[in-house]
Design a protein around this motif. Sequence first.
Motif, PDB file in Angstrom:
ATOM      1  N   ASP A   1      -9.904   9.752  -4.758  1.00 12.76           N
ATOM      2  CA  ASP A   1      -8.591  10.334  -5.308  1.00 12.76           C
ATOM      3  C   ASP A   1      -7.468   9.333  -5.933  1.00 12.76           C
ATOM      4  O   ASP A   1      -7.546   8.023  -5.608  1.00 12.76           O
ATOM      5  N   ALA A   2      -6.527   9.951  -6.642  1.00  9.96           N
ATOM      6  CA  ALA A   2      -5.491   8.930  -7.184  1.00  9.96           C
ATOM      7  C   ALA A   2      -4.814   7.993  -6.477  1.00  9.96           C
ATOM      8  O   ALA A   2      -4.512   6.941  -6.423  1.00  9.96           O
ATOM      9  N   LEU A   3      -4.347   8.653  -5.063  1.00 10.83           N
ATOM     10  CA  LEU A   3      -3.687   8.109  -4.190  1.00 10.83           C
ATOM     11  C   LEU A   3      -4.412   6.791  -3.383  1.00 10.83           C
ATOM     12  O   LEU A   3      -3.934   5.836  -3.114  1.00 10.83           O
ATOM     13  N   SER A   4      -5.656   7.041  -3.292  1.00 10.95           N
ATOM     14  CA  SER A   4      -6.664   6.178  -2.544  1.00 10.95           C
ATOM     15  C   SER A   4      -6.773   5.028  -3.403  1.00 10.95           C
ATOM     16  O   SER A   4      -7.046   3.839  -3.263  1.00 10.95           O
ATOM     17  N   ILE A   5      -7.266   5.185  -4.768  1.00  5.67           N
ATOM     18  CA  ILE A   5      -7.206   4.195  -5.816  1.00  5.67           C
ATOM     19  C   ILE A   5      -6.126   3.324  -5.869  1.00  5.67           C
ATOM     20  O   ILE A   5      -6.286   2.045  -5.962  1.00  5.67           O
ATOM     21  N   ALA A   6      -4.946   3.926  -5.920  1.00  7.02           N
ATOM     22  CA  ALA A   6      -3.655   3.145  -6.232  1.00  7.02           C
ATOM     23  C   ALA A   6      -3.583   2.312  -5.007  1.00  7.02           C
ATOM     24  O   ALA A   6      -3.458   1.199  -4.964  1.00  7.02           O
ATOM     25  N   ALA A   7      -3.499   2.852  -3.610  1.00  6.90           N
ATOM     26  CA  ALA A   7      -3.389   2.197  -2.396  1.00  6.90           C
ATOM     27  C   ALA A   7      -4.328   1.088  -2.229  1.00  6.90           C
ATOM     28  O   ALA A   7      -4.135  -0.473  -1.819  1.00  6.90           O
ATOM     29  N   ALA A   8      -5.840   1.221  -2.650  1.00  9.92           N
ATOM     30  CA  ALA A   8      -6.789   0.143  -2.245  1.00  9.92           C
ATOM     31  C   ALA A   8      -6.723  -0.813  -3.460  1.00  9.92           C
ATOM     32  O   ALA A   8      -6.855  -2.028  -2.888  1.00  9.92           O
ATOM     33  N   THR A   9      -6.218  -0.661  -4.539  1.00  9.61           N
ATOM     34  CA  THR A   9      -5.832  -1.500  -5.626  1.00  9.61           C
ATOM     35  C   THR A   9      -4.672  -2.568  -4.977  1.00  9.61           C
ATOM     36  O   THR A   9      -4.820  -3.823  -5.085  1.00  9.61           O
ATOM     37  N   ALA A  10      -3.556  -1.773  -4.554  1.00 10.27           N
ATOM     38  CA  ALA A  10      -2.525  -2.692  -3.910  1.00 10.27           C
ATOM     39  C   ALA A  10      -3.003  -3.374  -2.721  1.00 10.27           C
ATOM     40  O   ALA A  10      -2.329  -4.644  -2.501  1.00 10.27           O
ATOM     41  N   ALA A  11      -3.930  -2.755  -1.876  1.00  7.10           N
ATOM     42  CA  ALA A  11      -4.432  -3.610  -0.707  1.00  7.10           C
ATOM     43  C   ALA A  11      -5.223  -4.732  -1.173  1.00  7.10           C
ATOM     44  O   ALA A  11      -4.991  -5.917  -0.531  1.00  7.10           O
ATOM     45  N   VAL A  12      -6.268  -4.741  -2.148  1.00 12.98           N
ATOM     46  CA  VAL A  12      -6.949  -5.902  -2.344  1.00 12.98           C
ATOM     47  C   VAL A  12      -6.110  -6.935  -3.177  1.00 12.98           C
ATOM     48  O   VAL A  12      -6.393  -8.126  -2.966  1.00 12.98           O
TER      49      VAL A  12
ATOM     50  N   VAL B   1       0.800  -1.231   0.010  1.00 15.38           N
ATOM     51  CA  VAL B   1      -0.085  -0.126  -0.059  1.00 15.38           C
ATOM     52  C   VAL B   1       0.888   1.389   0.055  1.00 15.38           C
ATOM     53  O   VAL B   1       0.687   2.153  -0.692  1.00 15.38           O
ATOM     54  N   ARG B   2       1.952   1.229   0.752  1.00 14.89           N
ATOM     55  CA  ARG B   2       2.693   2.426   0.614  1.00 14.89           C
ATOM     56  C   ARG B   2       3.476   2.643  -0.270  1.00 14.89           C
ATOM     57  O   ARG B   2       3.506   3.793  -0.939  1.00 14.89           O
ATOM     58  N   GLN B   3       3.938   1.603  -0.788  1.00 19.71           N
ATOM     59  CA  GLN B   3       4.661   1.669  -2.276  1.00 19.71           C
ATOM     60  C   GLN B   3       3.692   2.240  -3.450  1.00 19.71           C
ATOM     61  O   GLN B   3       4.340   2.920  -3.984  1.00 19.71           O
ATOM     62  N   ALA B   4       2.493   1.774  -3.272  1.00 20.35           N
ATOM     63  CA  ALA B   4       1.455   2.263  -4.241  1.00 20.35           C
ATOM     64  C   ALA B   4       1.293   3.677  -4.286  1.00 20.35           C
ATOM     65  O   ALA B   4       1.246   4.505  -5.051  1.00 20.35           O
ATOM     66  N   ILE B   5       1.335   4.092  -2.874  1.00 21.61           N
ATOM     67  CA  ILE B   5       1.097   5.605  -2.596  1.00 21.61           C
ATOM     68  C   ILE B   5       2.165   6.403  -3.073  1.00 21.61           C
ATOM     69  O   ILE B   5       2.242   7.480  -3.672  1.00 21.61           O
TER      70      ILE B   5
ATOM     71  N   ARG C   1       4.789  10.140  -6.722  1.00 17.14           N
ATOM     72  CA  ARG C   1       6.172  10.777  -7.532  1.00 17.14           C
ATOM     73  C   ARG C   1       5.455  10.903  -9.087  1.00 17.14           C
ATOM     74  O   ARG C   1       6.163  11.728  -9.405  1.00 17.14           O
ATOM     75  N   ARG C   2       4.646  10.389  -9.342  1.00 19.10           N
ATOM     76  CA  ARG C   2       4.212  10.651 -10.668  1.00 19.10           C
ATOM     77  C   ARG C   2       3.406  11.951 -10.839  1.00 19.10           C
ATOM     78  O   ARG C   2       3.280  12.440 -11.773  1.00 19.10           O
ATOM     79  N   GLY C   3       2.928  12.476  -9.804  1.00 18.71           N
ATOM     80  CA  GLY C   3       2.442  13.578  -9.435  1.00 18.71           C
ATOM     81  C   GLY C   3       0.988  13.528  -9.554  1.00 18.71           C
ATOM     82  O   GLY C   3       0.387  12.531  -9.700  1.00 18.71           O
ATOM     83  N   LEU C   4       0.202  14.479  -9.005  1.00 19.67           N
ATOM     84  CA  LEU C   4      -1.163  14.596  -8.771  1.00 19.67           C
ATOM     85  C   LEU C   4      -1.837  15.808  -9.588  1.00 19.67           C
ATOM     86  O   LEU C   4      -2.905  16.181  -9.142  1.00 19.67           O
ATOM     87  N   GLN C   5      -1.308  16.443 -10.478  1.00 20.72           N
ATOM     88  CA  GLN C   5      -1.806  17.514 -11.221  1.00 20.72           C
ATOM     89  C   GLN C   5      -2.806  17.012 -12.307  1.00 20.72           C
ATOM     90  O   GLN C   5      -3.826  18.059 -12.308  1.00 20.72           O
ATOM     91  N   LYS C   6      -3.045  15.746 -12.559  1.00 21.45           N
ATOM     92  CA  LYS C   6      -4.308  15.461 -13.302  1.00 21.45           C
ATOM     93  C   LYS C   6      -5.439  14.863 -12.276  1.00 21.45           C
ATOM     94  O   LYS C   6      -5.235  14.045 -11.222  1.00 21.45           O
ATOM     95  N   TYR C   7      -6.720  15.024 -12.928  1.00 24.16           N
ATOM     96  CA  TYR C   7      -7.798  14.271 -12.446  1.00 24.16           C
ATOM     97  C   TYR C   7      -7.593  12.895 -12.096  1.00 24.16           C
ATOM     98  O   TYR C   7      -7.009  12.356 -13.188  1.00 24.16           O
ATOM     99  N   PRO C   8      -8.262  12.048 -11.369  1.00 24.62           N
ATOM    100  CA  PRO C   8      -7.983  10.753 -11.366  1.00 24.62           C
ATOM    101  C   PRO C   8      -9.117  10.091 -12.028  1.00 24.62           C
ATOM    102  O   PRO C   8      -9.956  10.850 -12.621  1.00 24.62           O
ATOM    103  N   ASP C   9      -9.067   8.902 -12.489  1.00 24.01           N
ATOM    104  CA  ASP C   9     -10.210   8.066 -13.170  1.00 24.01           C
ATOM    105  C   ASP C   9     -11.318   8.171 -12.400  1.00 24.01           C
ATOM    106  O   ASP C   9     -11.346   7.668 -11.433  1.00 24.01           O
ATOM    107  N   PRO C  10     -12.342   8.648 -12.982  1.00 27.19           N
ATOM    108  CA  PRO C  10     -13.792   8.847 -12.345  1.00 27.19           C
ATOM    109  C   PRO C  10     -14.259   7.711 -11.696  1.00 27.19           C
ATOM    110  O   PRO C  10     -15.029   7.765 -10.954  1.00 27.19           O
TER     111      PRO C  10
END
Length: 348
Positions: free
Chosen positions: A242-253, A41-45, A50-59
């Motif tokens: 948000d993008a961080l939670s989507i990445a983290a949740a994906t890594a978690a499951v 989870v931490r790795q995904a976040i 690092r890739r940046g948060l300037q863009k909207y996440p996948d809705p």
Amino acid sequence: MTYFRSNIDAMAGYVPGEQPQGGQFIKLNTNENPYPASPAVRQAIEETSRRGLQKYPDPMAGEFRRRAAEIFGVQPDWILCGNGSDDVLTIATRAFVGQGHLLRLPYPSYVLYKTLARIQGARSQEIPFRADWSLGEEFGASGDDLRLVLLPNPNSPSGTLVPPEQVLELAQRLPCPLLVDEAYVDFADTNCLELVARCEKILVSRSLSKSYALAGLRFGFVVAQPQIIAGLTKVKDSYNCDALSIAAATAAVDDQKWLAENRSKILATRRRLVAGMRELGFTTVDSQANFTWNTHSGQPVRPLYERLKQDRILVRYMDYPGWGDGLRISVGTDQQIDACLERLGAIV
Ligand SMILES: *Cc1c(COP(=O)(O)O)cnc(C)c1O
């Protein structure tokens, strides 16, 4: 002079469990997982950050939907993600329940459901559990303008479970959707996920807050048939995850091995907690969740909650009019539970 709708003025607002900021509490009051989440989870976040948060996440949080669909044996369009499963509950209530409609829930259970009905200007109807925490036929009866039924399964505060066969029977008799809130189901022996394909009216919600140890992240999802998901999608905020939670949740499951190991630790400590509480003279319900519900016939429990709090051990005191009061104690680490049992032993 008020600017609010009359139902907003009239309602009290939901009060979440205490979240002390700072102070060294042994915190056993809001069913958080005592262990840190999977390292993935931490790795995904970090990678996403690092890739940046300037863009909207996948809705639609497609990355999570695709991975979760594989793991839970459905198609991606059967899943809708939310900012915690409370968000999913809000989306469902807004989508199905309007002014003057009726929302049904069991009693005692998750108080938030009533608040969600109030916000809509809707009525709520509480169907009491039987003394053994089973549900009667009336839970599946039709009702005047009944639009949504919410069932926490396992239930809070009891930690008990309505068997899937009975959930299906109830849903089949109901005139409206039945949302099974499975926030705690990863600690149970069974679940209702496979009922979704068998009955359009059944929705199953899940949370990453408890079993995946991510209460601070805010991620949950609901599984339902695609035509139901499509309707719910119209109601949600465009970017509710948000993008961080989507990445983290994906890594978690994705880390089901972590889940299985964490689950067996929690279940072992739960057995220790149940046995310890019974030894102290409490009536403790057999739990399918990561907490236990404890009542005491010999003495009032509120002072016990207060004494524990003075000793920096926080449990949840709950009082349900017409039903009684008790202590809901989350399953912490062995060390935390031993400390709690030891203090209780000295007080009772
Ligand atoms: C904790 C809890 C939730 C909320 O979970 P989040 O995903 O943190 O919003 C939902 N339902 C029940 C019954 C809960 O106890």
